[in-house]
Design an enzyme around this catalytic site. Structure first.
Site, PDB file in Angstrom:
ATOM      1  N   ARG A  21     -60.280  45.321   2.191  1.00 43.45           N
ATOM      2  CA  ARG A  21     -61.321  44.474   1.584  1.00 43.45           C
ATOM      3  C   ARG A  21     -62.394  44.064   2.587  1.00 43.45           C
ATOM      4  NH1 ARG A  21     -59.341  39.362  -1.734  1.00 43.45           N
ATOM      5  NH2 ARG A  21     -59.170  38.491   0.359  1.00 43.45           N
ATOM      6  N   LYS A  28     -66.319  39.405   0.272  1.00 41.97           N
ATOM      7  CA  LYS A  28     -65.965  38.089   0.821  1.00 41.97           C
ATOM      8  C   LYS A  28     -66.961  37.772   1.932  1.00 41.97           C
ATOM      9  CE  LYS A  28     -61.705  35.556   1.805  1.00 41.97           C
ATOM     10  NZ  LYS A  28     -61.858  34.518   0.789  1.00 41.97           N
ATOM     11  N   GLU A  50     -64.402  33.035 -12.059  1.00 40.38           N
ATOM     12  CA  GLU A  50     -63.360  32.561 -11.146  1.00 40.38           C
ATOM     13  C   GLU A  50     -63.760  31.216 -10.583  1.00 40.38           C
ATOM     14  OE1 GLU A  50     -62.769  34.714  -7.497  1.00 40.38           O
ATOM     15  OE2 GLU A  50     -64.900  35.120  -7.225  1.00 40.38           O
TER      16      GLU A  50
HETATM   17  N1  PLP Z   1     -61.758  34.355  -5.141  1.00 43.27           N
HETATM   18  C1  PLP Z   1     -62.416  33.805  -4.125  1.00 43.27           C
HETATM   19  C2  PLP Z   1     -63.842  33.456  -4.315  1.00 43.27           C
HETATM   20  C3  PLP Z   1     -61.751  33.574  -2.905  1.00 43.27           C
HETATM   21  O1  PLP Z   1     -62.391  32.998  -1.878  1.00 43.27           O
HETATM   22  C4  PLP Z   1     -60.407  33.928  -2.776  1.00 43.27           C
HETATM   23  C5  PLP Z   1     -59.709  33.735  -1.511  1.00 43.27           C
HETATM   24  O2  PLP Z   1     -59.523  34.628  -0.756  1.00 43.27           O
HETATM   25  C6  PLP Z   1     -59.769  34.505  -3.879  1.00 43.27           C
HETATM   26  C7  PLP Z   1     -60.460  34.693  -5.042  1.00 43.27           C
HETATM   27  C8  PLP Z   1     -58.342  34.926  -3.791  1.00 43.27           C
HETATM   28  O3  PLP Z   1     -58.223  36.127  -3.083  1.00 43.27           O
HETATM   29  P1  PLP Z   1     -56.907  36.478  -2.298  1.00 43.27           P
HETATM   30  O4  PLP Z   1     -55.802  36.393  -3.269  1.00 43.27           O
HETATM   31  O5  PLP Z   1     -57.112  37.858  -1.815  1.00 43.27           O
HETATM   32  O6  PLP Z   1     -56.780  35.496  -1.209  1.00 43.27           O
HETATM   33  C1  COI Z   2     -58.341  32.316   0.953  1.00 43.04           C
HETATM   34  O1  COI Z   2     -57.638  32.077  -0.030  1.00 43.04           O
HETATM   35  O2  COI Z   2     -57.937  32.980   1.915  1.00 43.04           O
HETATM   36  C2  COI Z   2     -59.693  31.848   1.031  1.00 43.04           C
HETATM   37  O3  COI Z   2     -60.408  32.412   1.782  1.00 43.04           O
HETATM   38  C3  COI Z   2     -60.115  30.730   0.207  1.00 43.04           C
HETATM   39  C4  COI Z   2     -61.001  29.760   0.931  1.00 43.04           C
HETATM   40  C5  COI Z   2     -60.297  29.026   2.001  1.00 43.04           C
HETATM   41  C6  COI Z   2     -62.295  30.343   1.338  1.00 43.04           C
END
Ligand code: PLP
Ligand code: COI
Length: 343
Positions: free
Chosen positions: A83, A186, A222
């Site tokens: 990612r 991200k 989201e």
């Molecule tokens: N959506 C956003 C905007 C986020 O910042 C995060 C955090 O990482 C997620 C979703 C969840 O992603 P993940 O499960 O890969 O941490």
């Molecule tokens: C995560 O879940 O890793 C995130 O990055 C969420 C937030 C702290 C930006």
């Protein structure tokens, strides 16, 4: 010898704490250099660096867990490597080679071993990779030089109370990302775009804000920092959208839901459908599963109560326990999600 740590592991929130080392790698003249280790928390940078002016930065978030057996496991780091490479390419940065990413993750966790929270405390070691453009320039174009670094910090729950139901709010006055914008990457700009809505949601007593799709304002997208899922009729339903982050936690929960014999639907989720869910949650690395008590839509005079008894539902609880069990080495890792970093 380092001083012994005096940390209240079980009382940790999701905050930053200084640890012993971070690891770095520079990109210049078209190639990545050697991995370096430092104790400095500072980055020497030119004031005209592209990351500062044009938001050329991408980051990741993953976690290491100490298991009951004493081993330290990092969850799905291959997915985070993939990612951040996509995020980098999305904003014209050279992607870090996967092997370098893995090496840096393992190194930074091992170097900071004393900061990995003990088993049974509910806390974990949050791993934060970051890539920034550092070339000094004022023209809006990609940098030529980049810095990739990873730091770690021990963390507790992202949302207050951990695994407990809390209220959320739909924000209609702000969008986080445009349909063909950077929402699937991200990158810092998405988070800057969420700060005002997030602050307003917190001030009004909510855990976080939910965005609707920016084009029609009809479908669930989201949260500022987590994906959405709803549960009904033995089905796990999660939004399909071009403006949300592809969450690795959500991807894992989809697999676990399938393993439990549930049906999975990835599709547009109209806001009104919230009224029909038996359970719902926000999910992410930081959020894990944060069960949703209700979602208010004050600008539309609506409120959707999901957890009628105020408690996390059975499916959320089962998914949460399974995910955590795998991460802690208590449940067999049949999908090969963990990397054991310390035996
Ligand atoms: N959506 C956003 C905007 C986020 O910042 C995060 C955090 O990482 C997620 C979703 C969840 O992603 P993940 O499960 O890969 O941490
Ligand atoms: C995560 O879940 O890793 C995130 O990055 C969420 C937030 C702290 C930006």
């Amino acid at each position: 010898m380092k001083e012994p740590l005096n940390i209240d592991w079980s009382g940790l929130s999701f905050g930053y704490m200084t640890t012993d080392y971070n690891v770095r790698c520079s990109y210049k003249n078209g190639e990545w250099g050697e991995i370096e280790t430092t104790s400095s928390e500072l980055i020497p940078m030119h004031m005209a660096a592209t990351c500062l002016h044009y938001g050329q930065e991408a980051f990741e978030g993953l976690k290491a867990f100490r298991g009951k057996d004493g081993k330290v496991r990092v969850f799905r780091m291959d997915e985070n490597a993939r990612r951040i490479r996509k995020s980098a390419e999305g904003i014209m940065m050279p992607p870090i080679p996967e092997d370098k990413f893995y090496e840096m993750v393992k190194l930074v966790v091992r170097l900071n071993e004393r900061f990995i929270p003990p088993y049974g405390t509910g806390a974990s070691l949050y791993i934060r990779p970051l890539q920034i453009g550092i070339t000094a320039q004022v023209g809006v174009k990609p940098a030529k030089e980049y810095l990739f670094l990873i730091f770690v910090t021990p963390v507790g729950p992202y949302f207050k109370g951990g695994f407990a139901t809390t209220p959320y709010v739909i924000t209609r006055r702000y969008d986080r990302a445009a349909p063909l914008g950077t929402g699937t990457f991200k990158v810092g700009g998405n988070y800057a775009a969420s700060l005002r809505a997030s602050q307003e949601a917190h001030d009004a007593g909510y855990s976080a804000e939910f965005y609707l799709d920016a084009r029609e304002k009809k479908y669930m997208d989201e949260c500022g920092a987590a994906n959405f899922f709803g549960i009904k009729n033995n089905t796990y339903i999660t939004p399909l959208s071009t403006s949300i982050l592809p969450s690795i936690t959500n991807k894992s929960l989809i697999q676990l839901a399938e393993d439990l014999g549930m049906t999975v639907e990835r599709r547009q989720v109209p806001e009104e459908e919230l009224a029909t869910f038996e359970e719902a949650g926000a999910c992410g690395t930081a959020a894990v599963i944060s069960p949703i008590e209700r979602i208010d839509d004050p600008e539309n005079n609506r409120s959707y109560v999901i957890a009628k008894d105020g408690k996390p539902g059975p499916v959320c609880t089962r998914l949460y326990n399974t995910l955590r069990g795998i991460q802690l080495g208590e449940i067999e890792d049949t999908h090969g999600w963990n990397t054991i970093v310390i035996e």
